[in-house]
Scaffold this motif. Structure first.
Motif, short mmCIF file in Angstrom:
data_model
loop_
_atom_site.label_atom_id
_atom_site.label_comp_id
_atom_site.label_asym_id
_atom_site.label_seq_id
_atom_site.Cartn_x
_atom_site.Cartn_y
_atom_site.Cartn_z
N ARG A 1 45.86 -32.75 21.80
CA ARG A 1 46.04 -32.96 20.32
C ARG A 1 45.66 -34.26 20.01
NH1 ARG A 1 52.56 -31.34 19.99
NH2 ARG A 1 52.38 -32.52 21.81
N PRO A 2 44.73 -34.31 19.08
CA PRO A 2 43.88 -35.67 18.58
C PRO A 2 45.07 -36.33 17.94
CG PRO A 2 42.43 -33.93 18.41
CD PRO A 2 43.78 -33.15 18.65
N GLU A 3 45.75 -35.68 16.98
CA GLU A 3 46.81 -36.49 16.13
C GLU A 3 47.85 -37.19 16.90
OE1 GLU A 3 49.84 -35.84 12.25
OE2 GLU A 3 48.32 -34.25 13.21
N GLN A 4 48.46 -36.31 17.94
CA GLN A 4 49.35 -37.01 18.76
C GLN A 4 48.80 -38.12 19.68
OE1 GLN A 4 52.38 -36.84 18.98
NE2 GLN A 4 53.22 -36.87 21.11
N LEU A 5 47.57 -37.81 20.24
CA LEU A 5 46.93 -38.95 21.13
C LEU A 5 46.86 -40.27 20.18
CD1 LEU A 5 45.26 -39.85 23.40
CD2 LEU A 5 43.30 -38.85 22.10
N ALA A 6 46.52 -40.05 18.88
CA ALA A 6 46.38 -41.07 17.94
C ALA A 6 47.57 -42.00 18.07
CB ALA A 6 45.66 -40.99 16.77
N ASN A 7 48.60 -41.13 17.65
CA ASN A 7 50.20 -41.65 17.41
C ASN A 7 50.41 -42.40 18.74
OD1 ASN A 7 50.25 -40.85 15.03
ND2 ASN A 7 51.10 -38.89 15.50
N GLN A 8 50.15 -41.84 20.00
CA GLN A 8 50.53 -42.53 21.47
C GLN A 8 49.82 -44.06 21.52
OE1 GLN A 8 49.40 -39.23 24.06
NE2 GLN A 8 51.60 -38.28 24.04
N ARG A 9 48.45 -43.70 20.99
CA ARG A 9 47.65 -45.05 21.42
C ARG A 9 48.20 -46.20 20.65
NH1 ARG A 9 43.77 -45.01 25.07
NH2 ARG A 9 42.57 -43.16 25.25
N ALA A 10 48.69 -45.73 19.38
CA ALA A 10 48.85 -46.92 18.30
C ALA A 10 50.28 -47.21 18.52
CB ALA A 10 48.91 -46.32 17.02
N ALA A 11 51.18 -46.58 18.87
CA ALA A 11 52.68 -46.92 19.39
C ALA A 11 52.56 -47.78 20.74
CB ALA A 11 53.33 -45.77 19.64
N LEU A 12 51.64 -47.21 22.06
CA LEU A 12 51.60 -48.00 23.06
C LEU A 12 51.03 -49.49 22.65
CD1 LEU A 12 50.27 -45.45 25.42
CD2 LEU A 12 52.56 -46.40 25.54
N GLU A 13 50.04 -49.60 21.89
CA GLU A 13 49.50 -50.84 21.76
C GLU A 13 50.28 -51.90 20.78
OE1 GLU A 13 45.46 -52.58 19.30
OE2 GLU A 13 45.49 -50.45 19.94
N GLU A 14 51.32 -51.26 20.04
CA GLU A 14 52.34 -52.00 19.51
C GLU A 14 53.23 -52.80 20.47
OE1 GLU A 14 54.45 -50.18 16.19
OE2 GLU A 14 52.57 -49.71 15.11
N MET A 15 53.43 -51.79 21.45
CA MET A 15 54.45 -52.15 22.51
C MET A 15 53.68 -53.00 23.63
SD MET A 15 57.05 -48.99 22.94
CE MET A 15 55.91 -47.64 22.92
N GLY A 16 52.35 -53.22 23.43
CA GLY A 16 51.92 -54.20 24.44
C GLY A 16 51.36 -53.38 25.54
N ILE A 17 51.20 -52.02 25.56
CA ILE A 17 50.72 -51.33 26.89
C ILE A 17 49.45 -50.87 26.17
CG2 ILE A 17 51.43 -49.51 28.14
CD1 ILE A 17 54.42 -49.97 27.40
N ARG A 18 48.42 -51.57 26.80
CA ARG A 18 46.89 -50.99 26.42
C ARG A 18 46.41 -50.31 27.78
NH1 ARG A 18 46.45 -55.58 23.27
NH2 ARG A 18 45.85 -55.26 21.04
N TYR A 19 46.94 -50.86 28.80
CA TYR A 19 46.78 -50.34 30.46
C TYR A 19 48.20 -50.32 31.05
CZ TYR A 19 42.12 -52.65 28.83
OH TYR A 19 41.39 -52.68 28.07
#
Length: 370
Positions: free
Chosen positions: A104-122
């Motif tokens: 689900r591309p939209e869900q994927l985008a939301n997940q990546r954005a939220a994780l990046e805000e939390m400092g979890i890129r990897y």
């Protein structure tokens, strides 16, 4: 893989020692963060049979460079609907990409954005299970670059050891629950217990005994402690413990510990049945306080167990406290004659022949534990 001395010192031994910490495994997580150059780590533990409204145990550790950052918002992280934790294969290391929803591309985008805000890129995830007892998830996160092959190898290496530690932790949780159940029941009726060795040293004391008495610290922590008593009382305790060691099973002795509080201890030759390797106590000391149960709850319990009306149960309870029938009746708004008629009905319904038998039945029943 060959284990290095540093692995044993920094990871394996803290896993064992950390079982007894509260919260557990802090040193292990800090060392793991340092070893893998993670920015932060968290361990989520969900115990089986926990109430639905009980939050899971979450242990969070950050690297020194992230010490000033707020802890992760675990609710927000959970709401991202990453790969379901319950479907992860136990002890396998998952990368962040494997946790994302690529369908689900939209869900994927939301997940990546939220994780990046939390400092979890990897990140790396591991699921650990103690079948029938608990599930746990260990997560390591980085912000600037992915984990090295050496870091992932370390996570693979510690996974089975962490699973073994979790199983042991769950066994200790069950033992603590058993201990709490026993201590709570005894405390409700004003009982405290102490285990002594042959020399009168305190091997163990329950919560009520710890509250009532004062102990002098021994060289080995709780082992080797002694009760703080007047010198003559202390000598009597040592002498009676020594004598009970060689006495017949069932032998007892009473000792006044504190005259001011009229606090006595009943000492008896220990006959506990203990499994596995153990140091058997020589003597068990029992303390008893003048403690009464919750009156309203006790009356309801007596009524339920013996089929009495509320007034009958209240009168029966008063009798167990030593209150004369006529006096208890007046307090309950009954005439003397009515109170006597009630008492006859109580004896009939409980199958007792008089006050003494009634008191013995009720004091040996459930009401004192209310």
């Amino acid at each position: 893989m060959n284990f290095l001395p540093a692995d044993q010192r920094e990871l394996f031994l803290p896993l064992i020692d950390g079982i007894h910490d509260n919260p557990p495994w802090g040193a292990f997580l800090r060392n793991l963060v340092a070893r893998t150059y993670a920015r932060r780590a968290f361990l989520v533990i969900v115990l089986a049979n926990a109430p639905a409204d009980q939050a899971p145990t979450v242990l969070q550790v950050t690297a020194p460079r992230a010490a000033s950052e707020p802890p992760l918002d675990m609710t927000r992280l959970d709401n991202l609907r990453l790969h379901p934790h319950g479907r992860m294969r136990p002890e396998r290391v998952y990368s962040l990409d494997e946790m994302l929803d690529y369908d689900r591309p939209e869900q994927l985008a939301n997940q990546r954005a939220a994780l990046e805000e939390m400092g979890i890129r990897y990140g790396r995830w591991i699921r650990i299970t103690a079948p029938g007892a608990a599930d746990a998830w260990l997560v390591l996160a980085r912000e600037r670059e992915d984990f090295s092959a050496s870091a992932v190898s370390t996570m693979n290496m510690i996974a089975p050891h962490l699973a073994a530690a979790l199983r042991t932790f769950c066994a200790l949780v069950a033992q603590r629950l058993q201990t709490a159940l026993a201590e709570d029941a005894l405390a409700r009726i004003g009982v405290g217990q102490i285990a002594f060795d042959a020399a009168g040293h305190v091997m163990a004391a329950d919560r009520e005994a710890e509250r009532l008495l004062t102990f002098s610290a021994g060289a080995g922590g709780t082992t080797g402690r002694k009760l703080q008593l007047l010198p003559e009382t202390g000598r009597q305790l040592e002498a009676q413990c020594a004598a009970l060691c060689t006495a017949q099973k069932g032998t007892t002795a009473a000792l006044l510990l504190d005259e001011r509080r009229d606090l006595w201890v009943l000492l008896r030759k220990a006959d506990l049945a203990l499994d596995g390797p153990h140091a058997a106590p020589a003597v068990i000391g029992t303390l008893r306080l003048d403690r009464y149960e919750n009156m309203a709850a006790a009356i309801r319990t007596i009524a339920a167990v013996h089929g009495l009306s509320a007034r009958e149960a209240a009168l029966a309870h008063a009798i167990t406290l030593g209150e004369p029938i006529a006096e208890a009746g007046r307090r309950l708004g009954l005439t003397t004659e009515t109170a006597r008629n009630y008492s006859k009905r109580i004896y009939a319904k409980t199958g007792t022949s008089g006050q003494a038998e009634l008191v013995r039945m009720l004091l040996n029943g459930l009401a004192p534990f209310c």
